[in-house]
Motif scaffolding. Structure first.
Motif, PDB file in Angstrom:
ATOM      1  N   GLY A  61      -5.003   7.493   1.648  1.00 50.90           N
ATOM      2  CA  GLY A  61      -3.890   7.114   2.514  1.00 50.90           C
ATOM      3  C   GLY A  61      -2.945   6.120   1.870  1.00 50.90           C
ATOM      4  O   GLY A  61      -1.968   5.695   2.482  1.00 50.90           O
ATOM      5  N   PHE A  62      -3.231   5.756   0.604  1.00 50.12           N
ATOM      6  CA  PHE A  62      -2.378   4.829  -0.127  1.00 50.12           C
ATOM      7  C   PHE A  62      -2.075   5.390  -1.509  1.00 50.12           C
ATOM      8  O   PHE A  62      -2.763   6.282  -1.998  1.00 50.12           O
ATOM      9  N   GLU A  63      -1.063   4.858  -2.128  1.00 48.12           N
ATOM     10  CA  GLU A  63      -0.746   5.100  -3.538  1.00 48.12           C
ATOM     11  C   GLU A  63      -0.345   3.764  -4.132  1.00 48.12           C
ATOM     12  O   GLU A  63      -0.039   2.812  -3.413  1.00 48.12           O
ATOM     13  N   VAL A  64      -0.318   3.693  -5.435  1.00 42.93           N
ATOM     14  CA  VAL A  64       0.260   2.551  -6.126  1.00 42.93           C
ATOM     15  C   VAL A  64       1.457   3.077  -6.895  1.00 42.93           C
ATOM     16  O   VAL A  64       1.360   4.070  -7.610  1.00 42.93           O
ATOM     17  N   GLN A  65       2.600   2.416  -6.706  1.00 44.29           N
ATOM     18  CA  GLN A  65       3.809   2.763  -7.444  1.00 44.29           C
ATOM     19  C   GLN A  65       3.971   1.760  -8.577  1.00 44.29           C
ATOM     20  O   GLN A  65       3.806   0.557  -8.377  1.00 44.29           O
ATOM     21  N   ASN A  82       9.578   7.355 -16.146  1.00 45.07           N
ATOM     22  CA  ASN A  82       9.235   8.022 -14.880  1.00 45.07           C
ATOM     23  C   ASN A  82       9.197   7.016 -13.739  1.00 45.07           C
ATOM     24  O   ASN A  82       8.197   6.844 -13.072  1.00 45.07           O
ATOM     25  N   ALA A  83      10.314   6.345 -13.519  1.00 48.43           N
ATOM     26  CA  ALA A  83      10.338   5.289 -12.501  1.00 48.43           C
ATOM     27  C   ALA A  83      10.694   5.841 -11.133  1.00 48.43           C
ATOM     28  O   ALA A  83      11.684   6.552 -11.017  1.00 48.43           O
ATOM     29  N   PRO A  84       9.973   5.516 -10.081  1.00 48.23           N
ATOM     30  CA  PRO A  84       8.682   4.836 -10.194  1.00 48.23           C
ATOM     31  C   PRO A  84       7.570   5.820 -10.547  1.00 48.23           C
ATOM     32  O   PRO A  84       7.632   6.995 -10.198  1.00 48.23           O
ATOM     33  N   ARG A  92      -8.676   7.948 -11.537  1.00 48.54           N
ATOM     34  CA  ARG A  92      -9.549   6.872 -11.990  1.00 48.54           C
ATOM     35  C   ARG A  92      -9.367   6.527 -13.461  1.00 48.54           C
ATOM     36  O   ARG A  92     -10.132   5.759 -14.029  1.00 48.54           O
ATOM     37  N   GLY A  93      -8.347   7.076 -14.085  1.00 52.24           N
ATOM     38  CA  GLY A  93      -8.095   6.759 -15.486  1.00 52.24           C
ATOM     39  C   GLY A  93      -7.347   5.448 -15.642  1.00 52.24           C
ATOM     40  O   GLY A  93      -6.997   4.775 -14.667  1.00 52.24           O
ATOM     41  N   GLU A  94      -7.075   5.107 -16.885  1.00 53.55           N
ATOM     42  CA  GLU A  94      -6.350   3.869 -17.165  1.00 53.55           C
ATOM     43  C   GLU A  94      -4.895   3.971 -16.699  1.00 53.55           C
ATOM     44  O   GLU A  94      -4.246   5.000 -16.860  1.00 53.55           O
ATOM     45  N   ILE A  95      -4.412   2.896 -16.130  1.00 59.58           N
ATOM     46  CA  ILE A  95      -3.000   2.814 -15.773  1.00 59.58           C
ATOM     47  C   ILE A  95      -2.216   2.596 -17.056  1.00 59.58           C
ATOM     48  O   ILE A  95      -2.494   1.681 -17.822  1.00 59.58           O
ATOM     49  N   GLY A  96      -1.245   3.467 -17.286  1.00 57.54           N
ATOM     50  CA  GLY A  96      -0.350   3.329 -18.432  1.00 57.54           C
ATOM     51  C   GLY A  96       1.073   3.225 -17.931  1.00 57.54           C
ATOM     52  O   GLY A  96       1.409   3.783 -16.876  1.00 57.54           O
ATOM     53  N   VAL A  97       1.916   2.516 -18.641  1.00 59.88           N
ATOM     54  CA  VAL A  97       3.314   2.343 -18.262  1.00 59.88           C
ATOM     55  C   VAL A  97       4.176   2.916 -19.378  1.00 59.88           C
ATOM     56  O   VAL A  97       4.073   2.472 -20.528  1.00 59.88           O
ATOM     57  N   VAL A  98       4.995   3.917 -19.056  1.00 64.41           N
ATOM     58  CA  VAL A  98       5.851   4.549 -20.058  1.00 64.41           C
ATOM     59  C   VAL A  98       7.183   3.790 -20.098  1.00 64.41           C
ATOM     60  O   VAL A  98       8.071   4.028 -19.283  1.00 64.41           O
ATOM     61  N   LEU A  99       7.267   2.859 -21.043  1.00 70.83           N
ATOM     62  CA  LEU A  99       8.480   2.048 -21.182  1.00 70.83           C
ATOM     63  C   LEU A  99       9.461   2.715 -22.126  1.00 70.83           C
ATOM     64  O   LEU A  99       9.061   3.394 -23.082  1.00 70.83           O
ATOM     65  N   ILE A 115       4.869  -6.292 -18.084  1.00 71.43           N
ATOM     66  CA  ILE A 115       5.691  -5.141 -18.470  1.00 71.43           C
ATOM     67  C   ILE A 115       6.199  -4.326 -17.292  1.00 71.43           C
ATOM     68  O   ILE A 115       7.117  -3.526 -17.446  1.00 71.43           O
ATOM     69  N   ALA A 116       5.588  -4.461 -16.133  1.00 68.37           N
ATOM     70  CA  ALA A 116       5.988  -3.663 -14.973  1.00 68.37           C
ATOM     71  C   ALA A 116       5.439  -4.336 -13.726  1.00 68.37           C
ATOM     72  O   ALA A 116       4.771  -5.372 -13.807  1.00 68.37           O
ATOM     73  N   GLN A 117       5.747  -3.742 -12.593  1.00 68.12           N
ATOM     74  CA  GLN A 117       5.154  -4.238 -11.356  1.00 68.12           C
ATOM     75  C   GLN A 117       4.530  -3.077 -10.598  1.00 68.12           C
ATOM     76  O   GLN A 117       4.924  -1.931 -10.739  1.00 68.12           O
ATOM     77  N   MET A 118       3.531  -3.422  -9.816  1.00 71.06           N
ATOM     78  CA  MET A 118       2.733  -2.448  -9.087  1.00 71.06           C
ATOM     79  C   MET A 118       2.897  -2.738  -7.596  1.00 71.06           C
ATOM     80  O   MET A 118       2.741  -3.867  -7.162  1.00 71.06           O
ATOM     81  N   VAL A 119       3.242  -1.686  -6.830  1.00 69.97           N
ATOM     82  CA  VAL A 119       3.440  -1.822  -5.392  1.00 69.97           C
ATOM     83  C   VAL A 119       2.472  -0.889  -4.677  1.00 69.97           C
ATOM     84  O   VAL A 119       2.439   0.318  -4.955  1.00 69.97           O
ATOM     85  N   LEU A 120       1.687  -1.446  -3.770  1.00 70.57           N
ATOM     86  CA  LEU A 120       0.783  -0.641  -2.945  1.00 70.57           C
ATOM     87  C   LEU A 120       1.577  -0.099  -1.765  1.00 70.57           C
ATOM     88  O   LEU A 120       2.275  -0.838  -1.086  1.00 70.57           O
ATOM     89  N   ALA A 121       1.494   1.211  -1.533  1.00 69.70           N
ATOM     90  CA  ALA A 121       2.265   1.824  -0.448  1.00 69.70           C
ATOM     91  C   ALA A 121       1.409   2.834   0.312  1.00 69.70           C
ATOM     92  O   ALA A 121       0.576   3.524  -0.269  1.00 69.70           O
ATOM     93  N   ARG A 122       1.645   2.906   1.603  1.00 71.77           N
ATOM     94  CA  ARG A 122       0.977   3.903   2.435  1.00 71.77           C
ATOM     95  C   ARG A 122       1.649   5.256   2.200  1.00 71.77           C
ATOM     96  O   ARG A 122       2.848   5.322   1.977  1.00 71.77           O
ATOM     97  N   VAL A 123       0.856   6.314   2.223  1.00 73.46           N
ATOM     98  CA  VAL A 123       1.399   7.666   2.090  1.00 73.46           C
ATOM     99  C   VAL A 123       0.948   8.516   3.270  1.00 73.46           C
ATOM    100  O   VAL A 123      -0.066   8.221   3.911  1.00 73.46           O
ATOM    101  N   TYR A 124       1.721   9.506   3.550  1.00 69.80           N
ATOM    102  CA  TYR A 124       1.419  10.430   4.639  1.00 69.80           C
ATOM    103  C   TYR A 124       1.361  11.836   4.080  1.00 69.80           C
ATOM    104  O   TYR A 124       2.061  12.172   3.119  1.00 69.80           O
ATOM    105  N   ARG A 125       0.536  12.670   4.662  1.00 70.54           N
ATOM    106  CA  ARG A 125       0.433  14.074   4.248  1.00 70.54           C
ATOM    107  C   ARG A 125       1.408  14.886   5.081  1.00 70.54           C
ATOM    108  O   ARG A 125       1.458  14.754   6.299  1.00 70.54           O
ATOM    109  N   ALA A 126       2.191  15.719   4.411  1.00 70.89           N
ATOM    110  CA  ALA A 126       3.162  16.563   5.107  1.00 70.89           C
ATOM    111  C   ALA A 126       2.483  17.824   5.622  1.00 70.89           C
ATOM    112  O   ALA A 126       1.545  18.346   5.002  1.00 70.89           O
TER     113      ALA A 126
END
Length: 150
Positions: A61-65, A82-84, A92-99, A115-126
């Protein structure tokens, strides 16, 4: 505001790095850092995946942007290809940031740099419902950019 628990696993030898953290009380994003052992220089126009040394478990029910840092963008022309970026709850892999360096000068990334910021966001299923007609709106079928700049 009720916190959401994010379990984190450090990868590689990154025990020295702080975990992602909010820089202020009202911050939406947590700064994340470069888990590199030696500096990396991005030439103008070059893009590269920068490791963070972190893997996380995001609740369903969440994602990280992953978003660019405005200071790096304004001062050095550094952004994300690929922002965001989206990290799904089942990844479950390593978080990588494509700068990418959109600037005119080489940009040096030091170990532990933010190098970047991470935002926790709620997601909904369509749930798609096919319809023969859609309700009318004032905009109607006006396309991309049709409202102008004024």
């Amino acid at each position: 505001m009720k916190p959401v628990v994010l379990r984190v696993k450090r990868l590689d030898a990154t025990q020295w790095m702080p975990l992602p953290a909010y820089a202020s009380e009202g911050a939406s994003g947590m700064d994340i850092r470069a888990a590199i052992h030696e500096p990396i220089t991005l030439a103008p126009g070059e893009f590269r995946r920068i490791p963070t040394g972190l893997s996380i478990a995001i609740p369903p029910g969440f994602e990280v942007q992953i978003r660019a840092r405005s200071g790096l963008a304004l001062q050095h022309g550094i952004g994300m290809v690929n922002a965001p970026g989206t990290i799904d709850s089942d990844y479950r892999g390593e978080i990588g940031v494509v700068l990418i360096n959109w600037g005119e000068r080489p940009f040096r990334i030091e170990p532990g740099d933010r190098i970047a910021q991470m935002v926790l966001a709620r997601v909904y299923r369509a749930m798609w419902v096919e319809s023969a007609a859609l309700e009318e709106t004032q905009r109607g079928s006006g396309g991309f950019g049709h409202t102008g700049i004024e």
